[in-house]
Design an enzyme around this catalytic site. Structure first.
Site, PDB file in Angstrom:
ATOM      1  N   TYR A 207     -21.610 -12.047  54.691  1.00  0.00           N
ATOM      2  CA  TYR A 207     -20.274 -12.518  55.051  1.00  0.00           C
ATOM      3  C   TYR A 207     -19.489 -11.316  55.551  1.00  0.00           C
ATOM      4  O   TYR A 207     -19.701 -10.183  55.120  1.00  0.00           O
ATOM      5  CB  TYR A 207     -19.614 -13.174  53.825  1.00  0.00           C
ATOM      6  CG  TYR A 207     -18.231 -13.730  54.083  1.00  0.00           C
ATOM      7  CD1 TYR A 207     -17.986 -14.532  55.204  1.00  0.00           C
ATOM      8  CD2 TYR A 207     -17.168 -13.483  53.212  1.00  0.00           C
ATOM      9  CE1 TYR A 207     -16.717 -15.051  55.453  1.00  0.00           C
ATOM     10  CE2 TYR A 207     -15.902 -14.007  53.446  1.00  0.00           C
ATOM     11  CZ  TYR A 207     -15.685 -14.776  54.569  1.00  0.00           C
ATOM     12  OH  TYR A 207     -14.432 -15.281  54.809  1.00  0.00           O
ATOM     13  N   TYR A 217     -11.523 -12.656  48.565  1.00  0.00           N
ATOM     14  CA  TYR A 217     -12.975 -12.665  48.327  1.00  0.00           C
ATOM     15  C   TYR A 217     -13.247 -11.520  47.363  1.00  0.00           C
ATOM     16  O   TYR A 217     -13.561 -10.407  47.762  1.00  0.00           O
ATOM     17  CB  TYR A 217     -13.708 -12.481  49.656  1.00  0.00           C
ATOM     18  CG  TYR A 217     -15.208 -12.722  49.609  1.00  0.00           C
ATOM     19  CD1 TYR A 217     -15.724 -14.001  49.456  1.00  0.00           C
ATOM     20  CD2 TYR A 217     -16.105 -11.666  49.757  1.00  0.00           C
ATOM     21  CE1 TYR A 217     -17.092 -14.228  49.443  1.00  0.00           C
ATOM     22  CE2 TYR A 217     -17.483 -11.878  49.750  1.00  0.00           C
ATOM     23  CZ  TYR A 217     -17.956 -13.162  49.583  1.00  0.00           C
ATOM     24  OH  TYR A 217     -19.312 -13.391  49.574  1.00  0.00           O
TER      25      TYR A 217
HETATM   26  P1  NAD Z   1     -24.681 -22.647  47.950  1.00  0.00           P
HETATM   27  O1  NAD Z   1     -23.987 -23.019  46.701  1.00  0.00           O
HETATM   28  O2  NAD Z   1     -25.326 -23.738  48.727  1.00  0.00           O
HETATM   29  O3  NAD Z   1     -25.791 -21.538  47.715  1.00  0.00           O
HETATM   30  C1  NAD Z   1     -25.746 -20.553  46.712  1.00  0.00           C
HETATM   31  C2  NAD Z   1     -27.018 -20.724  45.904  1.00  0.00           C
HETATM   32  O4  NAD Z   1     -27.208 -19.614  45.041  1.00  0.00           O
HETATM   33  C3  NAD Z   1     -26.974 -21.975  45.031  1.00  0.00           C
HETATM   34  O5  NAD Z   1     -28.052 -22.831  45.366  1.00  0.00           O
HETATM   35  C4  NAD Z   1     -27.159 -21.425  43.628  1.00  0.00           C
HETATM   36  O6  NAD Z   1     -27.922 -22.292  42.829  1.00  0.00           O
HETATM   37  C5  NAD Z   1     -27.879 -20.113  43.912  1.00  0.00           C
HETATM   38  N1  NAD Z   1     -27.784 -19.140  42.815  1.00  0.00           N
HETATM   39  C6  NAD Z   1     -26.689 -18.664  42.207  1.00  0.00           C
HETATM   40  N2  NAD Z   1     -27.039 -17.772  41.249  1.00  0.00           N
HETATM   41  C7  NAD Z   1     -28.393 -17.691  41.265  1.00  0.00           C
HETATM   42  C8  NAD Z   1     -29.341 -16.951  40.527  1.00  0.00           C
HETATM   43  N3  NAD Z   1     -28.975 -16.106  39.555  1.00  0.00           N
HETATM   44  N4  NAD Z   1     -30.647 -17.122  40.811  1.00  0.00           N
HETATM   45  C9  NAD Z   1     -31.052 -17.972  41.782  1.00  0.00           C
HETATM   46  N5  NAD Z   1     -30.193 -18.693  42.527  1.00  0.00           N
HETATM   47  C10 NAD Z   1     -28.871 -18.554  42.270  1.00  0.00           C
HETATM   48  O7  NAD Z   1     -23.579 -21.912  48.809  1.00  0.00           O
HETATM   49  P2  NAD Z   1     -23.624 -21.164  50.213  1.00  0.00           P
HETATM   50  O8  NAD Z   1     -22.198 -20.846  50.505  1.00  0.00           O
HETATM   51  O9  NAD Z   1     -24.402 -21.907  51.206  1.00  0.00           O
HETATM   52  O10 NAD Z   1     -24.342 -19.792  49.878  1.00  0.00           O
HETATM   53  C11 NAD Z   1     -25.559 -19.373  50.431  1.00  0.00           C
HETATM   54  C12 NAD Z   1     -25.422 -17.973  50.964  1.00  0.00           C
HETATM   55  O11 NAD Z   1     -24.545 -18.005  52.095  1.00  0.00           O
HETATM   56  C13 NAD Z   1     -24.793 -16.994  49.974  1.00  0.00           C
HETATM   57  O12 NAD Z   1     -25.420 -15.740  50.083  1.00  0.00           O
HETATM   58  C14 NAD Z   1     -23.363 -16.905  50.465  1.00  0.00           C
HETATM   59  O13 NAD Z   1     -22.710 -15.727  50.082  1.00  0.00           O
HETATM   60  C15 NAD Z   1     -23.620 -16.962  51.955  1.00  0.00           C
HETATM   61  N6  NAD Z   1     -22.437 -17.217  52.766  1.00  0.00           N
HETATM   62  C16 NAD Z   1     -21.652 -18.310  52.544  1.00  0.00           C
HETATM   63  C17 NAD Z   1     -20.519 -18.510  53.317  1.00  0.00           C
HETATM   64  C18 NAD Z   1     -19.650 -19.711  53.093  1.00  0.00           C
HETATM   65  O14 NAD Z   1     -18.540 -19.770  53.636  1.00  0.00           O
HETATM   66  N7  NAD Z   1     -20.083 -20.699  52.357  1.00  0.00           N
HETATM   67  C19 NAD Z   1     -20.181 -17.598  54.321  1.00  0.00           C
HETATM   68  C20 NAD Z   1     -21.004 -16.491  54.538  1.00  0.00           C
HETATM   69  C21 NAD Z   1     -22.133 -16.297  53.743  1.00  0.00           C
END
Ligand code: NAD
Length: 382
Positions: A207, A217
């Site tokens: 991000y 954040y």
């Molecule tokens: P999401 O909730 O779909 O995905 C996060 C996942 O991490 C979940 O499935 C959760 O079960 C898993 N998780 C958390 N702790 C864990 C652990 N200890 N072991 C194994 N799994 C674990 O949400 P998302 O936003 O799609 O996130 C996915 C990635 O995208 C992350 O790295 C997030 O930072 C990144 N991201 C998200 C955004 C946004 O706006 N949503 C923007 C940029 C980057």
């Protein structure tokens, strides 16, 4: 070399080279993203609202065999929803078939070996009875089940103090964010890299807060994302040399996923809603234009929408259009495919270009600026 000094055959070859340089090769009918015969392990998907799901779906569409790692606290509900058909609409692929998840592994990415698991976790009802959920144990199981894999996806983030500004974050909170969201990637590559096929590919999700301040954040998550991006470069070198695999990260724009929604204090508007509103603010569409689906993915757009994906125009971003989780899915699938064989160590922005803007056009200080009017979005994109 000037043409006058070249023999006719050389001249011909030189003309071909010039043609190639001008990109005028014979037109291709299609450029497929082909992951047939490849095994993809996706760590961090639990519901259709996140990026992990969209990446998994794109990989399934490209023909990869899908296996997933699911965080134990989400495992029961994930398997239940898979079984009772709750995910069915989000699993349908363009050809009408259903995305197949061949195997689900319970995986907690903050533990590398069984010795790391504290007693309170081992006896916790969500973990008790699960066999081998640490990264090394899951890697050993995947190796035993599949021999080798080709694709590794890290879509994990967790920061227990994410709602706290850095000025208030505890050491434990900071290190926990780093452990779950950054070191987990290092550990996955350490443990899965040795049995990835040469030419294989790894991605993670970053991000923009990694490189510029994004107020709100918190919890050391910005630090974790900075680590993730830096580690991407170092891992690209080390794993490239050692295993012949590529390592990249995608810096994705804001999406209202489960994890992102958790960044909020009780009863208050969530951080992610501010982030999305910031991106879309001041959208003033004047002309409507029909939209085609994302390139390379063949469904009409509505069928691509998965629950929870917001449809709002974004106008601080250069592209005043909505960001879908499958926009990231498609870009990720390309990076993970053989088409991207020469791309490694990069942070690829998939954010409608928001990262490139240094001055927000929706700032109140810009109200009178003629630029705001001059570059108001002219085309309505969704
Ligand atoms: P999401 O909730 O779909 O995905 C996060 C996942 O991490 C979940 O499935 C959760 O079960 C898993 N998780 C958390 N702790 C864990 C652990 N200890 N072991 C194994 N799994 C674990 O949400 P998302 O936003 O799609 O996130 C996915 C990635 O995208 C992350 O790295 C997030 O930072 C990144 N991201 C998200 C955004 C946004 O706006 N949503 C923007 C940029 C980057």
């Amino acid at each position: 070399v000037a043409d006058a000094f070249l023999a006719p055959a050389q001249l011909q070859r030189s003309a071909v080279r010039v043609q190639q340089r001008r990109n005028v090769a014979a037109p291709m009918m299609a450029l497929p993203i082909d992951c047939k015969g490849k095994v993809a392990f996706v760590s961090g998907m639990a519901d259709p609202n996140g990026y992990g799901w969209a990446i998994t779906k794109a990989l399934a569409e490209a023909g990869a065999t899908i296996i997933v790692g699911v965080w134990p606290p989400m495992l029961k509900i994930f398997e239940m929803n898979l079984k009772n058909g709750k995910f069915d609409d989000d699993m349908r692929l363009p050809d009408g078939s259903m995305m197949k998840i061949e195997k689900v592994y319970a995986q907690d990415a903050v533990f590398d070996t069984p010795e790391d698991v504290p007693a309170d976790i081992a006896s916790n009802k969500r973990y008790a009875g699960l066999d081998g959920f640490t990264i090394s144990e899951v890697a050993a199981k995947v190796k035993a089940d599949y021999g080798t894999i080709d694709i590794l996806v890290h879509s994990i983030a967790n920061g227990p103090e994410v709602t706290k500004p850095l000025l208030e974050v505890s050491r434990a909170g900071y290190l926990a964010a780093s452990s779950a969201s950054a070191y987990s990637m290092v550990s996955l590559v350490q443990r899965f890299g040795p049995f990835m096929n040469p030419g294989g590919s790894v991605i993670s999700l970053s991000y923009f807060a990694a490189e510029k301040t994004i107020p709100g954040y918190g919890g050391g998550m910005s630090s974790a994302k900075a680590q993730l991006e830096s580690d991407t470069r170092t891992l690209a070198f080390e794993a490239g040399r050692k295993y012949g695999i590529r390592v990249n990260t995608l810096s994705a724009g804001p999406l209202k996923s489960r994890a992102a929604t958790a960044i909020s204090a009780k009863g208050q508007k969530a951080f992610i809603d501010f982030a999305i509103d910031y991106s879309k603010a001041r959208a003033r569409a004047r002309v409507s234009a029909p939209l085609s689906p994302p390139r390379g993915l063949s469904l009409p757009r509505p069928q691509y929408l998965t629950a929870g994906v917001l449809s709002r125009p974004q106008a601080n971003a250069p592209m005043a259009q909505d960001l879908y989780n499958n926009d990231v899915g498609a870009a990720a699938c390309f990076l993970l495919s053989p088409l991207a064989r020469a791309i490694t160590g990069v942070t690829l922005y998939v954010d409608n270009g928001l990262h490139s803007i240094g001055m927000a056009v929706d700032s109140s200080s810009m109200t009178e600026s003629p630029v705001v009017e001059q570059f108001a979005p002219q085309v309505e994109l969704h």
